[in-house]
Write a protein that holds these residues in place. Sequence first.
Motif, PDB file in Angstrom:
ATOM      1  N   PHE A 158      33.809  84.916  85.820  1.00 23.47           N
ATOM      2  CA  PHE A 158      33.191  86.027  85.084  1.00 23.47           C
ATOM      3  C   PHE A 158      31.954  86.495  85.855  1.00 23.47           C
ATOM      4  N   GLY A 159      32.204  87.243  86.945  1.00 24.17           N
ATOM      5  CA  GLY A 159      31.120  87.734  87.785  1.00 24.17           C
ATOM      6  C   GLY A 159      30.710  89.145  87.410  1.00 24.17           C
ATOM      7  N   ASP A 160      29.992  89.801  88.322  1.00 22.85           N
ATOM      8  CA  ASP A 160      29.454  91.131  88.052  1.00 22.85           C
ATOM      9  C   ASP A 160      30.548  92.145  87.757  1.00 22.85           C
ATOM     10  N   HIS A 161      31.626  92.108  88.522  1.00 24.32           N
ATOM     11  CA  HIS A 161      32.706  93.081  88.343  1.00 24.32           C
ATOM     12  C   HIS A 161      33.334  92.947  86.961  1.00 24.32           C
ATOM     13  N   THR A 162      33.616  91.709  86.567  1.00 25.31           N
ATOM     14  CA  THR A 162      34.212  91.460  85.248  1.00 25.31           C
ATOM     15  C   THR A 162      33.228  91.833  84.143  1.00 25.31           C
ATOM     16  N   ARG A 163      31.968  91.457  84.317  1.00 20.32           N
ATOM     17  CA  ARG A 163      30.939  91.830  83.327  1.00 20.32           C
ATOM     18  C   ARG A 163      30.887  93.341  83.141  1.00 20.32           C
ATOM     19  N   ASP A 164      30.833  94.079  84.257  1.00 21.48           N
ATOM     20  CA  ASP A 164      30.722  95.534  84.172  1.00 21.48           C
ATOM     21  C   ASP A 164      31.944  96.151  83.507  1.00 21.48           C
ATOM     22  N   LYS A 165      33.124  95.583  83.782  1.00 18.13           N
ATOM     23  CA  LYS A 165      34.352  96.124  83.181  1.00 18.13           C
ATOM     24  C   LYS A 165      34.350  95.905  81.674  1.00 18.13           C
ATOM     25  N   THR A 166      33.939  94.716  81.216  1.00 19.41           N
ATOM     26  CA  THR A 166      33.893  94.493  79.764  1.00 19.41           C
ATOM     27  C   THR A 166      32.873  95.419  79.112  1.00 19.41           C
ATOM     28  N   MET A 167      31.727  95.595  79.753  1.00 13.94           N
ATOM     29  CA  MET A 167      30.694  96.459  79.176  1.00 13.94           C
ATOM     30  C   MET A 167      31.142  97.914  79.127  1.00 13.94           C
ATOM     31  N   GLU A 168      31.838  98.342  80.156  1.00 12.86           N
ATOM     32  CA  GLU A 168      32.350  99.715  80.181  1.00 12.86           C
ATOM     33  C   GLU A 168      33.337  99.943  79.038  1.00 12.86           C
ATOM     34  N   MET A 169      34.255  98.994  78.855  1.00 14.39           N
ATOM     35  CA  MET A 169      35.261  99.124  77.803  1.00 14.39           C
ATOM     36  C   MET A 169      34.621  99.071  76.421  1.00 14.39           C
ATOM     37  N   ILE A 170      33.713  98.124  76.231  1.00  9.80           N
ATOM     38  CA  ILE A 170      33.099  97.946  74.918  1.00  9.80           C
ATOM     39  C   ILE A 170      32.187  99.115  74.579  1.00  9.80           C
ATOM     40  N   SER A 171      31.462  99.625  75.559  1.00 10.34           N
ATOM     41  CA  SER A 171      30.603 100.785  75.321  1.00 10.34           C
ATOM     42  C   SER A 171      31.416 101.975  74.854  1.00 10.34           C
ATOM     43  N   ALA A 172      32.582 102.185  75.468  1.00  8.46           N
ATOM     44  CA  ALA A 172      33.452 103.303  75.071  1.00  8.46           C
ATOM     45  C   ALA A 172      33.955 103.117  73.641  1.00  8.46           C
ATOM     46  N   ILE A 173      34.263 101.876  73.277  1.00  4.83           N
ATOM     47  CA  ILE A 173      34.732 101.606  71.910  1.00  4.83           C
ATOM     48  C   ILE A 173      33.589 101.772  70.923  1.00  4.83           C
ATOM     49  N   GLN A 174      32.413 101.285  71.285  1.00  6.29           N
ATOM     50  CA  GLN A 174      31.253 101.430  70.402  1.00  6.29           C
ATOM     51  C   GLN A 174      30.970 102.891  70.078  1.00  6.29           C
ATOM     52  N   GLU A 175      31.167 103.762  71.055  1.00  6.13           N
ATOM     53  CA  GLU A 175      30.940 105.188  70.831  1.00  6.13           C
ATOM     54  C   GLU A 175      31.857 105.724  69.736  1.00  6.13           C
ATOM     55  N   ILE A 176      33.075 105.171  69.673  1.00  8.08           N
ATOM     56  CA  ILE A 176      34.044 105.622  68.670  1.00  8.08           C
ATOM     57  C   ILE A 176      33.768 105.017  67.303  1.00  8.08           C
ATOM     58  N   VAL A 177      33.428 103.729  67.250  1.00  8.40           N
ATOM     59  CA  VAL A 177      33.271 103.056  65.957  1.00  8.40           C
ATOM     60  C   VAL A 177      31.881 103.226  65.361  1.00  8.40           C
ATOM     61  N   ALA A 178      30.904 103.652  66.160  1.00  9.89           N
ATOM     62  CA  ALA A 178      29.526 103.766  65.677  1.00  9.89           C
ATOM     63  C   ALA A 178      29.387 104.604  64.409  1.00  9.89           C
ATOM     64  N   PRO A 179      30.096 105.749  64.297  1.00  9.97           N
ATOM     65  CA  PRO A 179      29.953 106.552  63.076  1.00  9.97           C
ATOM     66  C   PRO A 179      30.416 105.839  61.805  1.00  9.97           C
ATOM     67  N   TYR A 180      31.203 104.762  61.972  1.00  8.79           N
ATOM     68  CA  TYR A 180      31.718 104.029  60.820  1.00  8.79           C
ATOM     69  C   TYR A 180      30.819 102.852  60.439  1.00  8.79           C
ATOM     70  N   ALA A 181      29.803 102.590  61.247  1.00  9.86           N
ATOM     71  CA  ALA A 181      28.922 101.450  61.004  1.00  9.86           C
ATOM     72  C   ALA A 181      28.042 101.683  59.775  1.00  9.86           C
ATOM     73  N   LYS A 182      27.826 100.651  58.997  1.00  5.90           N
ATOM     74  CA  LYS A 182      26.956 100.744  57.826  1.00  5.90           C
ATOM     75  C   LYS A 182      25.484 100.706  58.232  1.00  5.90           C
ATOM     76  N   LYS A 183      25.214 100.150  59.403  1.00  4.47           N
ATOM     77  CA  LYS A 183      23.877 100.135  59.979  1.00  4.47           C
ATOM     78  C   LYS A 183      23.975 100.734  61.385  1.00  4.47           C
ATOM     79  N   PRO A 184      22.909 101.340  61.896  1.00 13.02           N
ATOM     80  CA  PRO A 184      22.954 101.934  63.237  1.00 13.02           C
ATOM     81  C   PRO A 184      23.454 100.935  64.283  1.00 13.02           C
ATOM     82  N   LEU A 185      24.373 101.392  65.113  1.00 12.83           N
ATOM     83  CA  LEU A 185      24.960 100.525  66.128  1.00 12.83           C
ATOM     84  C   LEU A 185      24.461 100.944  67.513  1.00 12.83           C
ATOM     85  N   VAL A 186      23.918  99.989  68.252  1.00 13.64           N
ATOM     86  CA  VAL A 186      23.460 100.260  69.614  1.00 13.64           C
ATOM     87  C   VAL A 186      24.675 100.232  70.537  1.00 13.64           C
TER      88      VAL A 186
END
Length: 256
Positions: free
Chosen positions: A50-78
């Motif tokens: 789990f090096g830099d490349h893998t870390r960056d890929k997970t963060m890229e994927m999760i950030s994109a998902i967070q952008e979609i699910v954030a409006p459904y959050a009951k509290k503000p989502l970073v």
Amino acid sequence: MTPKQKQWQLFYLGYYGETTDDIDGLWGPQSEAATKAFQSAVGIKDDGIFGDHTRDKTMEMISAIQEIVAPYAKKPLVEDGLAGPATMAATVWYQKETGLTPDGIAGDITRRFISTDESIKPVQPEDSTPDKVTTGTFWDDIVYFTREECKCKCGGRYCNGYPAEMKESVMRIADAARKHFNAPADVISALRCQRHNANEGGVANSQHMYGEAMDIRIRGVSSEALYRFIISQPGVRYAYKINDTNVHFDIPKGSR
């Protein structure tokens, strides 16, 4: 990134453990196997590290998902690309609203649903164009895409999103494809800064870094059909099918 956060990344994406109780920060064979499974699934070197490349890929994927699910959050989502209880909670509410199993995990089914959820990116009617500011550039004539959609997907970690500007002919080809198939289109990859391009496994002199290339899909259209249309367009230098849905194309190289 701590071992525990790495486990959170893998757990949230559906590759590690059964419950959050498995997220213990103890890195061992289970964590390495999960890392390798993730790497294999996303097409990067599956060495289990789990090096830099893998870390960056997970963060890229999760950030994109967070952008979609954030409006459904009951509290503000970073939207920081880091998985945790808040991201899981927002995902649960998104899943409930869209009829998915509300487990809070962005596994294959949830990610596939997000990628084809037309409510995320409304289709523009054929007789209208997106609201946008007049720029006095070719962008004023582009109907279905915006400059923002084409920015580097490093998420601001390595650049401001615009290491170059998209070339007009690339955008006109993409616009023509979107109009031809009359279906929602997604820019998979357009601009890339040098470091993000390296993380994506791009060649050292990738045309993505100069705004001369795009990876695109048209929802509901096979890559074969999209490929055949794209190679028929004037100005295309090269194109190929990335997978069943995505197509890469580029234009003649400009001066460097």
